[in-house]
Design a protein around this motif. Structure first.
Motif, PDB file in Angstrom:
ATOM      1  N   LEU A 143      94.676  20.967 -35.006  1.00  0.00           N
ATOM      2  CA  LEU A 143      95.228  22.639 -34.647  1.00  0.00           C
ATOM      3  C   LEU A 143      96.837  22.711 -34.602  1.00  0.00           C
ATOM      4  O   LEU A 143      97.569  23.607 -34.872  1.00  0.00           O
ATOM      5  CB  LEU A 143      94.297  23.204 -33.908  1.00  0.00           C
ATOM      6  N   ALA A 144      97.445  21.019 -33.886  1.00  0.00           N
ATOM      7  CA  ALA A 144      98.384  21.186 -33.390  1.00  0.00           C
ATOM      8  C   ALA A 144     100.053  20.344 -34.957  1.00  0.00           C
ATOM      9  O   ALA A 144     101.171  21.330 -34.505  1.00  0.00           O
ATOM     10  CB  ALA A 144      98.436  19.783 -32.145  1.00  0.00           C
ATOM     11  N   ASP A 145      98.734  20.042 -35.433  1.00  0.00           N
ATOM     12  CA  ASP A 145      99.909  19.305 -36.423  1.00  0.00           C
ATOM     13  C   ASP A 145     100.497  20.413 -37.184  1.00  0.00           C
ATOM     14  O   ASP A 145     100.206  21.145 -37.655  1.00  0.00           O
ATOM     15  CB  ASP A 145      98.998  18.573 -37.682  1.00  0.00           C
ATOM     16  N   PRO A 201      99.348  20.523 -22.658  1.00  0.00           N
ATOM     17  CA  PRO A 201      99.151  19.665 -23.753  1.00  0.00           C
ATOM     18  C   PRO A 201      97.626  19.732 -22.700  1.00  0.00           C
ATOM     19  O   PRO A 201      96.913  20.158 -22.100  1.00  0.00           O
ATOM     20  CB  PRO A 201      99.884  18.542 -23.585  1.00  0.00           C
ATOM     21  N   LEU A 202      96.763  18.454 -23.723  1.00  0.00           N
ATOM     22  CA  LEU A 202      95.327  18.186 -23.035  1.00  0.00           C
ATOM     23  C   LEU A 202      95.465  17.503 -22.356  1.00  0.00           C
ATOM     24  O   LEU A 202      96.240  16.786 -21.735  1.00  0.00           O
ATOM     25  CB  LEU A 202      94.249  17.661 -23.829  1.00  0.00           C
ATOM     26  N   GLY A 203      94.758  17.816 -21.137  1.00  0.00           N
ATOM     27  CA  GLY A 203      95.433  17.529 -19.595  1.00  0.00           C
ATOM     28  C   GLY A 203      93.774  18.024 -18.788  1.00  0.00           C
ATOM     29  O   GLY A 203      92.975  19.426 -19.516  1.00  0.00           O
ATOM     30  N   ARG A 232      88.742  19.266 -16.860  1.00  0.00           N
ATOM     31  CA  ARG A 232      88.759  18.166 -17.002  1.00  0.00           C
ATOM     32  C   ARG A 232      89.613  18.226 -17.865  1.00  0.00           C
ATOM     33  O   ARG A 232      90.701  17.147 -17.949  1.00  0.00           O
ATOM     34  CB  ARG A 232      87.684  17.023 -16.174  1.00  0.00           C
ATOM     35  N   ARG A 233      89.375  18.917 -18.923  1.00  0.00           N
ATOM     36  CA  ARG A 233      90.327  18.550 -19.741  1.00  0.00           C
ATOM     37  C   ARG A 233      90.918  19.533 -21.361  1.00  0.00           C
ATOM     38  O   ARG A 233      89.169  20.463 -21.254  1.00  0.00           O
ATOM     39  CB  ARG A 233      89.253  17.138 -20.953  1.00  0.00           C
ATOM     40  N   LEU A 241      91.218  24.932 -25.758  1.00  0.00           N
ATOM     41  CA  LEU A 241      90.196  23.694 -26.421  1.00  0.00           C
ATOM     42  C   LEU A 241      89.717  23.648 -25.158  1.00  0.00           C
ATOM     43  O   LEU A 241      90.625  23.084 -24.370  1.00  0.00           O
ATOM     44  CB  LEU A 241      90.944  22.571 -27.253  1.00  0.00           C
ATOM     45  N   ASN A 242      88.960  23.307 -25.005  1.00  0.00           N
ATOM     46  CA  ASN A 242      88.224  23.357 -23.286  1.00  0.00           C
ATOM     47  C   ASN A 242      87.323  22.332 -23.559  1.00  0.00           C
ATOM     48  O   ASN A 242      86.361  22.354 -24.054  1.00  0.00           O
ATOM     49  CB  ASN A 242      87.937  24.499 -22.547  1.00  0.00           C
TER      50      ASN A 242
END
Length: 134
Positions: free
Chosen positions: A99-101, A108-110, A116-117, A131-132
């Motif tokens: 999806l980020a492409d 950002p994922l973190g 936790r993500r 997105l979780n």
């Protein structure tokens, strides 16, 4: 009441990309399919071949989409997004990368404390996704 469906309008610089976006989304999620696409014909109000109305399913949920060449003072915004709850870390990583492409990474994922993500992106079509990892 018969139904409530998420409706996506591809306009402005994204006009004519509804079918491309739908195909991309359907390829990413299980239990997904393009249910029906109606296109504009010659001499109609929109360019021939663009999407008049499309119905598609993502992970069992119904969506609709159109192309619109008419000028609008609005477009997609991150204030409304599709929230995806993932079961596996490899699943969130795969979806985030896809999806980020060509799109924009909003978060950002973190680990943000509430998850936790977690990641938030606007894809190459302008649609916003959260997105979780459950």
């Amino acid at each position: 009441m018969k139904d409530i469906a998420t409706f996506l309008m591809f306009s402005g610089e994204r006009h004519g990309r509804a079918e491309e976006a739908i195909g991309f989304y359907v390829s990413l999620f299980p239990d997904s399919a393009i249910d029906r696409i109606e296109r504009y014909g010659p001499g109609e109000s929109q360019p021939e071949g663009t999407v008049r109305t499309a119905w598609f399913t993502l992970h069992g949920r119904r969506f609709m989409a159109i192309d619109s060449s008419a000028p609008h003072a609005f477009n997609f915004t991150p204030s409304v997004s599709l929230f995806v709850e993932c079961d596996q870390e490899d699943e969130i990583d795969r979806l985030h990368a896809a999806l980020a492409d060509g799109g924009q990474e909003l978060m950002p994922l973190g680990n943000y404390g509430f998850s936790r993500r977690f990641g938030w992106v606007a894809d190459r079509f302008g649609v916003s996704w959260q997105l979780n990892l459950a």
